[in-house]
Motif scaffolding. Structure first.
Motif, PDB file in Angstrom:
ATOM      1  N   TYR A  12       0.833  -1.204   0.000  1.00 11.67           N
ATOM      2  CA  TYR A  12       0.000   0.000   0.000  1.00 11.67           C
ATOM      3  C   TYR A  12       0.867   1.253   0.000  1.00 11.67           C
ATOM      4  CZ  TYR A  12       0.941   0.364   5.052  1.00 11.67           C
ATOM      5  OH  TYR A  12       1.558   0.476   6.279  1.00 11.67           O
ATOM      6  N   GLN A  13       0.262   2.362  -0.377  1.00  9.96           N
ATOM      7  CA  GLN A  13       0.905   3.671  -0.371  1.00  9.96           C
ATOM      8  C   GLN A  13      -0.023   4.678   0.278  1.00  9.96           C
ATOM      9  OE1 GLN A  13       1.407   3.944  -4.713  1.00  9.96           O
ATOM     10  NE2 GLN A  13       3.618   3.867  -4.422  1.00  9.96           N
ATOM     11  N   VAL A  14       0.539   5.734   0.829  1.00  6.29           N
ATOM     12  CA  VAL A  14      -0.275   6.801   1.410  1.00  6.29           C
ATOM     13  C   VAL A  14       0.354   8.141   1.061  1.00  6.29           C
ATOM     14  CG1 VAL A  14       0.915   6.627   3.651  1.00  6.29           C
ATOM     15  CG2 VAL A  14      -1.357   7.689   3.516  1.00  6.29           C
ATOM     16  N   GLU A  15      -0.488   9.087   0.695  1.00  4.38           N
ATOM     17  CA  GLU A  15      -0.042  10.435   0.360  1.00  4.38           C
ATOM     18  C   GLU A  15      -1.021  11.437   0.939  1.00  4.38           C
ATOM     19  OE1 GLU A  15       1.303  11.301  -3.575  1.00  4.38           O
ATOM     20  OE2 GLU A  15       1.482   9.186  -4.116  1.00  4.38           O
ATOM     21  N   GLY A  16      -0.539  12.673   1.119  1.00  9.84           N
ATOM     22  CA  GLY A  16      -1.402  13.723   1.622  1.00  9.84           C
ATOM     23  C   GLY A  16      -1.217  13.964   3.101  1.00  9.84           C
ATOM     24  N   PRO A  17      -1.888  14.988   3.631  1.00  6.76           N
ATOM     25  CA  PRO A  17      -1.718  15.364   5.035  1.00  6.76           C
ATOM     26  C   PRO A  17      -2.190  14.283   5.999  1.00  6.76           C
ATOM     27  CG  PRO A  17      -3.564  16.545   4.060  1.00  6.76           C
ATOM     28  CD  PRO A  17      -2.858  15.863   2.929  1.00  6.76           C
ATOM     29  N   ALA A  18      -1.407  14.043   7.032  1.00  3.68           N
ATOM     30  CA  ALA A  18      -1.740  12.994   8.000  1.00  3.68           C
ATOM     31  C   ALA A  18      -3.034  13.292   8.745  1.00  3.68           C
ATOM     32  CB  ALA A  18      -0.589  12.817   8.988  1.00  3.68           C
ATOM     33  N   ASP A  19      -3.408  14.577   8.837  1.00  2.31           N
ATOM     34  CA  ASP A  19      -4.627  14.929   9.567  1.00  2.31           C
ATOM     35  C   ASP A  19      -5.819  15.134   8.629  1.00  2.31           C
ATOM     36  OD1 ASP A  19      -3.707  17.245   8.374  1.00  2.31           O
ATOM     37  OD2 ASP A  19      -4.039  18.521  10.125  1.00  2.31           O
ATOM     38  N   GLY A  20      -5.647  14.833   7.336  1.00  2.00           N
ATOM     39  CA  GLY A  20      -6.759  14.985   6.404  1.00  2.00           C
ATOM     40  C   GLY A  20      -7.698  13.801   6.459  1.00  2.00           C
ATOM     41  N   PRO A  21      -8.945  13.984   6.029  1.00  2.00           N
ATOM     42  CA  PRO A  21      -9.870  12.848   5.966  1.00  2.00           C
ATOM     43  C   PRO A  21      -9.332  11.804   4.994  1.00  2.00           C
ATOM     44  CG  PRO A  21     -10.796  14.740   4.826  1.00  2.00           C
ATOM     45  CD  PRO A  21      -9.575  15.226   5.530  1.00  2.00           C
ATOM     46  N   ALA A  22      -9.432  10.537   5.346  1.00  2.00           N
ATOM     47  CA  ALA A  22      -8.835   9.469   4.544  1.00  2.00           C
ATOM     48  C   ALA A  22      -9.766   9.000   3.431  1.00  2.00           C
ATOM     49  CB  ALA A  22      -8.469   8.296   5.441  1.00  2.00           C
ATOM     50  N   ILE A  23      -9.157   8.654   2.295  1.00  2.00           N
ATOM     51  CA  ILE A  23      -9.851   7.954   1.218  1.00  2.00           C
ATOM     52  C   ILE A  23      -9.024   6.720   0.876  1.00  2.00           C
ATOM     53  CG2 ILE A  23     -10.796   8.008  -1.116  1.00  2.00           C
ATOM     54  CD1 ILE A  23     -10.751  11.008  -1.042  1.00  2.00           C
TER      55      ILE A  23
END
Length: 262
Positions: A12-23
């Protein structure tokens, strides 16, 4: 990044702000995490924490064919969410990924904030779906365009069609996709009823030969979901019409970005 569970290694990968709502984006049988390259930057720029992954047996997620079954899908997704410390996520699905999203939402409703079923009925059983599965299994001409993209898209954007095929080829060990239509791959009717508690969007497209509009409209009616049909696209709306797909999904998920009143 990877997590290991139930005889599989899930990439898996994750991008974007850690406190943003997840998709969480769940790809179809012709794809992998890289297939969402036209969605990741768009939703990351909106402030979402964007999670993509390869389903077990696809691309960088390893498992033997005997360990491939939709009954593992929601557990794989939960393992990713737990590894990232994500308690709530929207799930955006494409085709096969609808089995992941619908099973996760029905069986772990507290973890799913919204659900988008893109060109998929998910794990919602119907006789019409089983009949469509029989049609999908029928032999196709050797020179036919891949059923997950439209002939119109292949003519309009041959480079895009070539890229789609290249991304599909990342999965070197084909999984037994037919198990999607085994009876134990589907939710019980009681579990389907739980989907009515969620905000659900069912997205269809005009030229989808695999899961036609009429089938998906009935799916939406069955669970009380919002329904939209995208013109000028085949089965892979997210790939063929990314701007339209991103706008529709972005508008549907926009409430997740709303800040609580002070």
């Amino acid at each position: 990044m990877k997590v290991t569970r139930d005889n599989a290694e899930i990439y898996y990968q994750v991008e974007g702000p850690a406190d943003g709502p997840a998709i969480l984006f769940a790809h179809g049988a012709g794809g992998n995490a890289a297939s969402w390259y036209q969605q990741v930057p768009f939703f990351r720029a909106q402030g979402y924490r964007v999670i993509t992954f390869d389903h077990r047996g696809f691309a960088r997620s390893r498992c033997k064919t005997e360990h491939f079954h939709p009954t593992h899908f929601e557990g794989d997704a939960l393992a990713i969410l737990d590894a990232l410390g994500v308690q709530h996520t929207a799930v955006v699905c494409q085709s096969m990924g609808g089995w992941t999203g619908s099973r996760l939402a029905a069986r772990h409703p507290q973890r799913v904030s919204s659900l988008v079923l893109g060109n998929t009925p998910g794990a919602i059983f119907s006789e019409a779906l089983i009949e469509q599965a029989r049609n999908m299994a029928a032999p196709r001409p050797a020179d036919a365009v891949h059923p997950a993209i439209s002939a119109e898209f292949a003519k309009r954007d041959p480079a895009g069609a070539t890229l789609y095929m290249a991304l599909s080829a990342f999965s070197t060990d084909p999984m037994p996709i037919g198990v999607l239509f085994a009876r134990d791959s589907f939710l019980s009717e009681a579990e389907v009823t739980r989907l009515k508690q969620h905000r659900v969007l069912v997205l269809a497209s005009e030229w989808d030969q695999l899961f036609p509009t009429a089938l998906l409209r009935r799916t939406a009616e069955h669970i009380g979901a919002q329904f939209v049909e995208v013109p000028g696209a085949g089965h892979s709306t997210y790939f063929e019409q990314p701007a339209i797909f991103n706008r529709i999904v972005g508008e549907f998920l926009a409430p997740l970005l709303a800040k609580p009143a002070v």
